[in-house]
Motif scaffolding. Sequence first.
Motif, PDB file in Angstrom:
ATOM      1  N   PHE A   1       5.751   9.213 -18.113  1.00 29.48           N
ATOM      2  CA  PHE A   1       4.536   8.613 -18.700  1.00 29.48           C
ATOM      3  C   PHE A   1       5.250   7.706 -19.247  1.00 29.48           C
ATOM      4  CE2 PHE A   1       1.870   7.924 -21.850  1.00 29.48           C
ATOM      5  CZ  PHE A   1       1.026   8.448 -21.211  1.00 29.48           C
ATOM      6  N   LEU A   2       6.659   7.601 -19.322  1.00 28.56           N
ATOM      7  CA  LEU A   2       7.234   6.168 -20.561  1.00 28.56           C
ATOM      8  C   LEU A   2       7.292   5.756 -19.160  1.00 28.56           C
ATOM      9  CD1 LEU A   2       8.969   6.736 -23.662  1.00 28.56           C
ATOM     10  CD2 LEU A   2       6.835   6.013 -23.291  1.00 28.56           C
ATOM     11  N   ALA A   3       7.952   6.046 -17.972  1.00 24.14           N
ATOM     12  CA  ALA A   3       8.387   5.723 -17.066  1.00 24.14           C
ATOM     13  C   ALA A   3       7.027   5.402 -15.575  1.00 24.14           C
ATOM     14  CB  ALA A   3       9.249   6.685 -15.700  1.00 24.14           C
ATOM     15  N   GLY A   4       6.365   5.954 -15.906  1.00 24.42           N
ATOM     16  CA  GLY A   4       4.640   5.211 -15.459  1.00 24.42           C
ATOM     17  C   GLY A   4       4.316   4.156 -15.756  1.00 24.42           C
ATOM     18  N   GLY A   5       4.436   4.165 -17.232  1.00 26.17           N
ATOM     19  CA  GLY A   5       3.778   2.836 -17.846  1.00 26.17           C
ATOM     20  C   GLY A   5       4.694   1.589 -17.807  1.00 26.17           C
ATOM     21  N   LEU A   6       5.186   2.344 -17.927  1.00 29.19           N
ATOM     22  CA  LEU A   6       6.782   0.805 -17.658  1.00 29.19           C
ATOM     23  C   LEU A   6       6.737  -0.012 -16.329  1.00 29.19           C
ATOM     24  CD1 LEU A   6       9.753   1.503 -19.772  1.00 29.19           C
ATOM     25  CD2 LEU A   6       8.176  -0.050 -20.016  1.00 29.19           C
ATOM     26  N   PHE A   7       6.157   1.347 -15.329  1.00 29.06           N
ATOM     27  CA  PHE A   7       6.630   0.848 -13.841  1.00 29.06           C
ATOM     28  C   PHE A   7       5.260  -0.734 -13.452  1.00 29.06           C
ATOM     29  CE2 PHE A   7       4.749   1.563  -9.877  1.00 29.06           C
ATOM     30  CZ  PHE A   7       5.311   1.004  -8.830  1.00 29.06           C
ATOM     31  N   LEU A   8       3.857   0.003 -14.653  1.00 27.98           N
ATOM     32  CA  LEU A   8       2.537  -1.100 -14.202  1.00 27.98           C
ATOM     33  C   LEU A   8       2.575  -2.002 -14.771  1.00 27.98           C
ATOM     34  CD1 LEU A   8      -0.097  -0.518 -12.992  1.00 27.98           C
ATOM     35  CD2 LEU A   8       1.337   1.903 -12.427  1.00 27.98           C
TER      36      LEU A   8
END
Length: 278
Positions: free
Chosen positions: A93-100
Amino acid sequence: MGNSLIVENLWDTFHARSSVAQALAATLFTWFMTALGASAVFWRRSFSQRFLDAMLGYAAGVMMAASYWSLLEPALKLSQEASLPWMPAAAGFLAGGLFLRGIDAVLPHVHLGFPTTEAEGWPTRWRRSILLVLAITIHNIPEGLAVGVAFGAASAHIPEATVSGAVALALGIGLQNLPEGTAVSVPLRREGLGRLQSFWYGQLSGAVEPVAAVFGAAMAATFLALLPYALSFAAGAMIYVVVEEVIPEAQRGGHTDVVTMACLLGFVSMMILDVALG
């Protein structure tokens, strides 16, 4: 024994490819819904700001509900046997937010309703219309990725991820893409672009979804051990977009109560779809 192993491998390969084809077909549908919404510029020059804000609020509600029921919940169920059951979903979840966040910081774009002086990403002299389309394109990357990962997970034949659930997600994304296409093309028309150009840019914003879906489905079907991370990654990316982009744009017009109620309606619509079909 050797022949059975070959057949099994061929069968697994077929299912991986079929999940990619399913994801592609599903996101071609969501792209079509974006184009259908964008076609509103051919029969009406403008809509009230209240109406456009409500449509964005509805889209935000659908995305939030999809992030949990179609992505995070299956990710958590898949991780129940892990030593830290919450870790894969939290990390993804956090990785997805950081990617965006990374894409947001690099790609030049400006959000609907915001002046060009508030453009984000690397400095550029690109036209405002291009910056607007890039903003909504960023929005559509996690949507396509979510649909692709859902179909890829379904190909693994695990109870936590089903084809019907992936179909429900695609239907929900398509449902919110309809008003979203209008919310993109109509402001472009207001800014002086012709009808055909406004429609073109409006539908073009949805073209990234099939690309992201094919990538997501292929990765999810190939690396099954990473499914909890992939599902929650897509969820984190979608929530990032909702909080950073969709809701601020919807609230900017001052119709906060309308936006809030539309958001609740979108959330319930997606929840019903996912529970009924998933």
